[in-house]
Design an enzyme around this catalytic site. Structure first.
Site, PDB file in Angstrom:
ATOM      1  N   ARG A  83      12.965  27.593   0.766  1.00 44.57           N
ATOM      2  CA  ARG A  83      13.021  26.243   0.239  1.00 44.57           C
ATOM      3  C   ARG A  83      12.179  26.216  -1.009  1.00 44.57           C
ATOM      4  O   ARG A  83      11.034  26.361  -0.936  1.00 44.57           O
ATOM      5  CB  ARG A  83      12.320  25.586   1.204  1.00 44.57           C
ATOM      6  CG  ARG A  83      12.186  24.048   0.999  1.00 44.57           C
ATOM      7  CD  ARG A  83      11.698  23.186   2.075  1.00 44.57           C
ATOM      8  NE  ARG A  83      11.161  21.812   1.882  1.00 44.57           N
ATOM      9  CZ  ARG A  83      10.154  21.391   1.683  1.00 44.57           C
ATOM     10  NH1 ARG A  83       8.853  22.044   1.927  1.00 44.57           N
ATOM     11  NH2 ARG A  83      10.094  20.165   1.547  1.00 44.57           N
ATOM     12  N   HIS A 127      10.067  16.769  -5.125  1.00 45.95           N
ATOM     13  CA  HIS A 127       8.639  17.461  -4.363  1.00 45.95           C
ATOM     14  C   HIS A 127       7.781  16.942  -5.405  1.00 45.95           C
ATOM     15  O   HIS A 127       6.868  17.525  -5.963  1.00 45.95           O
ATOM     16  CB  HIS A 127       8.728  18.692  -4.149  1.00 45.95           C
ATOM     17  CG  HIS A 127       7.772  19.065  -3.107  1.00 45.95           C
ATOM     18  ND1 HIS A 127       8.023  19.947  -2.239  1.00 45.95           N
ATOM     19  CD2 HIS A 127       6.215  18.879  -2.998  1.00 45.95           C
ATOM     20  CE1 HIS A 127       6.885  20.207  -1.362  1.00 45.95           C
ATOM     21  NE2 HIS A 127       5.922  19.663  -2.004  1.00 45.95           N
ATOM     22  N   GLU A 172       7.993  14.337   1.969  1.00 41.63           N
ATOM     23  CA  GLU A 172       6.941  13.771   2.375  1.00 41.63           C
ATOM     24  C   GLU A 172       6.617  12.383   1.714  1.00 41.63           C
ATOM     25  O   GLU A 172       5.720  12.129   0.961  1.00 41.63           O
ATOM     26  CB  GLU A 172       5.731  14.542   2.120  1.00 41.63           C
ATOM     27  CG  GLU A 172       5.587  15.851   2.895  1.00 41.63           C
ATOM     28  CD  GLU A 172       4.303  16.685   2.865  1.00 41.63           C
ATOM     29  OE1 GLU A 172       3.516  16.088   2.131  1.00 41.63           O
ATOM     30  OE2 GLU A 172       4.023  17.419   3.683  1.00 41.63           O
ATOM     31  N   ASN A 307       6.992  18.821   8.120  1.00 38.95           N
ATOM     32  CA  ASN A 307       5.749  19.461   7.543  1.00 38.95           C
ATOM     33  C   ASN A 307       4.712  19.201   8.327  1.00 38.95           C
ATOM     34  O   ASN A 307       4.428  18.028   8.785  1.00 38.95           O
ATOM     35  CB  ASN A 307       5.523  19.071   6.356  1.00 38.95           C
ATOM     36  CG  ASN A 307       6.808  19.251   5.223  1.00 38.95           C
ATOM     37  OD1 ASN A 307       7.697  19.955   5.594  1.00 38.95           O
ATOM     38  ND2 ASN A 307       6.830  18.833   4.210  1.00 38.95           N
ATOM     39  N   TYR A 309       0.682  20.360   9.739  1.00 39.74           N
ATOM     40  CA  TYR A 309      -0.545  20.977   9.487  1.00 39.74           C
ATOM     41  C   TYR A 309      -1.635  20.677  10.381  1.00 39.74           C
ATOM     42  O   TYR A 309      -2.160  21.498  10.940  1.00 39.74           O
ATOM     43  CB  TYR A 309      -1.043  20.439   7.903  1.00 39.74           C
ATOM     44  CG  TYR A 309      -0.125  21.007   6.718  1.00 39.74           C
ATOM     45  CD1 TYR A 309      -0.280  22.436   6.537  1.00 39.74           C
ATOM     46  CD2 TYR A 309       0.784  20.359   6.422  1.00 39.74           C
ATOM     47  CE1 TYR A 309       0.709  23.020   5.425  1.00 39.74           C
ATOM     48  CE2 TYR A 309       1.881  20.928   5.429  1.00 39.74           C
ATOM     49  CZ  TYR A 309       1.678  22.151   4.918  1.00 39.74           C
ATOM     50  OH  TYR A 309       2.470  22.576   4.111  1.00 39.74           O
ATOM     51  N   GLU A 373       7.500  23.085   6.499  1.00 38.22           N
ATOM     52  CA  GLU A 373       6.261  23.467   6.171  1.00 38.22           C
ATOM     53  C   GLU A 373       5.418  23.331   7.333  1.00 38.22           C
ATOM     54  O   GLU A 373       5.205  22.587   8.273  1.00 38.22           O
ATOM     55  CB  GLU A 373       5.574  22.365   5.010  1.00 38.22           C
ATOM     56  CG  GLU A 373       6.506  22.467   3.840  1.00 38.22           C
ATOM     57  CD  GLU A 373       5.526  21.737   2.768  1.00 38.22           C
ATOM     58  OE1 GLU A 373       4.454  21.255   3.026  1.00 38.22           O
ATOM     59  OE2 GLU A 373       6.212  21.102   1.904  1.00 38.22           O
TER      60      GLU A 373
HETATM   61  C1  PNW Z   1       1.771  19.135   1.652  1.00 36.72           C
HETATM   62  N1  PNW Z   1      -3.186  15.057   3.031  1.00 36.72           N
HETATM   63  O1  PNW Z   1       1.275  18.270   1.065  1.00 36.72           O
HETATM   64  C2  PNW Z   1       3.127  19.344   0.513  1.00 36.72           C
HETATM   65  O2  PNW Z   1       4.517  19.214   0.723  1.00 36.72           O
HETATM   66  C3  PNW Z   1       2.788  20.655  -0.139  1.00 36.72           C
HETATM   67  O3  PNW Z   1       3.310  20.636  -1.580  1.00 36.72           O
HETATM   68  C4  PNW Z   1       1.335  20.931  -0.110  1.00 36.72           C
HETATM   69  O4  PNW Z   1       1.119  22.166  -0.824  1.00 36.72           O
HETATM   70  C5  PNW Z   1       1.049  21.362   1.485  1.00 36.72           C
HETATM   71  O5  PNW Z   1       1.232  20.163   2.233  1.00 36.72           O
HETATM   72  C6  PNW Z   1      -0.461  21.607   1.695  1.00 36.72           C
HETATM   73  O6  PNW Z   1      -1.566  20.696   1.405  1.00 36.72           O
HETATM   74  C7  PNW Z   1       0.075  17.696   1.445  1.00 36.72           C
HETATM   75  O7  PNW Z   1      -4.011  15.077   2.351  1.00 36.72           O
HETATM   76  C8  PNW Z   1      -0.855  17.352   0.771  1.00 36.72           C
HETATM   77  O8  PNW Z   1      -2.733  14.506   4.008  1.00 36.72           O
HETATM   78  C9  PNW Z   1      -1.970  16.463   1.298  1.00 36.72           C
HETATM   79  C10 PNW Z   1      -1.929  15.909   2.477  1.00 36.72           C
HETATM   80  C11 PNW Z   1      -0.754  16.179   3.263  1.00 36.72           C
HETATM   81  C12 PNW Z   1       0.044  16.903   2.792  1.00 36.72           C
END
Ligand code: PNW
Length: 479
Positions: A83, A127, A172, A307, A309, A373
């Protein structure tokens, strides 16, 4: 879906897609080459005080020149899908009108290289690198940007549609709107909650209009990619069956509506939750939401890109001011989680992924699910040309176990794309946070497979994990 148990393998369904993800501004570099116009991330990152160390994506991983070697790396890892995103200002330097042939040529070469290596290209159309000329006309606060995005989508589709099967519209939109226009920590660096809500709506409209134009042109698999966040109280982290007080339940629901349902419901049901409309009306008014917009946004799509995290942990907190990233969250405390964290300080909670997938399967049963992601930054150390990133492998393994559990519980999860293939320009964090399974030396541009990449290659090969948790290496083996 039935999942076979093959000996000691915890198998994923046949046809499960394994891959990795990147984004244009984070890896390409060549920011001023071959007719590329400036984007809001060029402008923002060149502004003093915006990124750690004043870093920019000017060179990044130099992927624009090194893509053949990078595709060879992907092949070596056995990736089935890759991707990446298309830089709008490479294709349309000022965001509308004239098309820059050299920009389209680059993505065509990349796609052909991928196909030759047997890797399916998954294309993200936005993006975060909005052409600066469009920002100068109001950016995502300007409704017209959504129409320009639909035009751009069609231009890219017309060149690559015969070779690319899977199309993703905006990545996002919550981050673009609320970190870019609300908090000002991402490009374009504006700080207005009202503008953030307007931007969010126009990004959704851009998604819907883009789906329509891709569909008209013949696209068969289209996705929206959202940063989705399980929202829970500190108590629920320890005991998922905990019964919440009415105040805590309201806090959880409000944050869930702002970060998740503000995007899920319009795209997949054609409605905004009432809680969202009340907050938007109070902060931004409703004038920017026109009749027919929700219908335009609610286009049938095949896939939802997730995505994931870290979760969002909140509880009722009378008197608390709103969190600047979440306007409308007065009287809510964002507590954070008591859990080990990654190098970005994000608590590691793999069960958040299974909960999220099961919830999406229940609440939005029509759409297929794809993890677009998932990954983590850690402070990697290179020694003797190796990176022993056991913490990253453990992170990925934990989340893949959670994904597997969700599939067993009935979630229609089609694949998993690790973030990220390469260490890269991590937005406001510059090059200080490394998310890659492949290490990049930003002085020499040398690539090095981390241990997590070697581990991931084995996972892909066996289409699954090991029944027992991956054995930790002994001290002697590490020495
Ligand atoms: C995502 N936050 O970004 C993006 O889709 C990617 O480009 C990025 O590299 C990846 O997650 C890791 O950070 C985010 O602060 C960046 O909440 C910041 C946040 C969430 C997602």
């Amino acid at each position: 879906t039935t999942i076979a148990t093959r000996g000691r393998t915890l198998a994923f369904p046949d046809g499960f897609i394994w891959g990795a993800a990147t984004a244009a501004y984070q890896i390409e570099g060549a920011a001023s080459e071959d007719g590329r116009g400036p984007s809001i991330w060029d402008t923002f990152s060149r502004t003093p005080g915006t990124t750690v160390g004043g870093h920019t994506g000017e060179t990044a991983c130099d992927h624009y020149h090194r893509y053949p070697a990078d595709v060879s790396l992907m092949e070596e890892l056995g990736l089935e899908a890759y991707r990446f995103s298309v830089a709008w200002p490479r294709v349309q330097p000022s965001g509308s009108g004239a098309v820059n042939a050299a920009g389209l040529d680059f993505y065509e070469r990349l796609v052909d290289e991928l196909l030759e290596a047997g890797i399916s290209p998954y294309v993200t159309l936005y993006h975060w690198d909005l052409p600066q000329a469009l920002e100068d006309a109001g950016g995502w606060t300007n409704r017209d940007t959504a129409y320009r995005f639909a035009d751009f989508s069609r231009i890219v589709y017309d060149r690559l549609g015969d070779r690319v099967a899977t199309w993703m519209t905006v990545n996002e939109p919550w981050v673009s709107a609320f970190l870019g226009y609300g908090m000002g920590v991402h490009a374009p660096g504006r700080t207005s909650s009202a503008e953030a809500f307007r931007a969010a709506h126009h990004l959704l409209l851009a998604h819907g209009l883009s789906v329509r134009s891709l569909r008209d042109a013949g696209a068969r698999e289209i996705a929206l990619t959202l940063n989705l966040v399980p929202v829970l109280t500190p108590g629920q982290l320890n005991d998922p069956s905990l019964v919440l007080s009415a105040q805590d339940a309201e806090a959880v629901d409000r944050v869930d509506c702002l970060v998740n349902r503000q995007f899920l419901d319009p795209a997949l049901r054609g409605t905004y939750p009432d809680q969202v409309l009340n907050i938007v009306e109070r902060i931004a008014g409703l004038g920017h939401i026109h009749d027919g917009d929700l219908k335009a946004i609610n286009q049938p799509i095949e896939l939802l890109g997730i995505n994931y995290y870290t979760p969002c942990v909140v509880r009722s907190g009378p008197g608390e001011p709103a969190n600047p990233a979440y306007p409308g969250t007065e009287d809510i405390e964002f507590t954070g989680a008591y859990a080990p964290t990654t190098a970005t300080g994000w608590p590691i909670v793999p069960t958040g992924l299974s909960e999220l997938l099961v919830r999406l399967a229940r609440d939005y049963p029509e759409v297929g699910l794809l993890v677009t992601e998932n990954g983590a930054a850690f402070d990697d150390v290179v020694s003797d040309d190796r990176v022993h990133d056991a913490d990253r492998t453990a992170f990925l393994e934990g989340h893949l176990r959670a994904a597997h559990a969700a599939i067993e519980a009935g979630a229609d999860l089609r694949g998993y794309l690790v973030w990220s293939l390469l260490d890269n320009f991590e937005w406001a964090e510059g090059y200080t946070k490394r998310f890659g399974i492949v290490h990049v030396d930003f002085d020499t541009q040398r690539r090095l497979l981390k241990d997590s990449a070697r581990w991931y290659r084995e996972v892909i090969q066996r289409n699954g994990l090991w029944r027992e948790r991956t054995r930790r290496p002994t001290l002697e083996e590490v020495a």
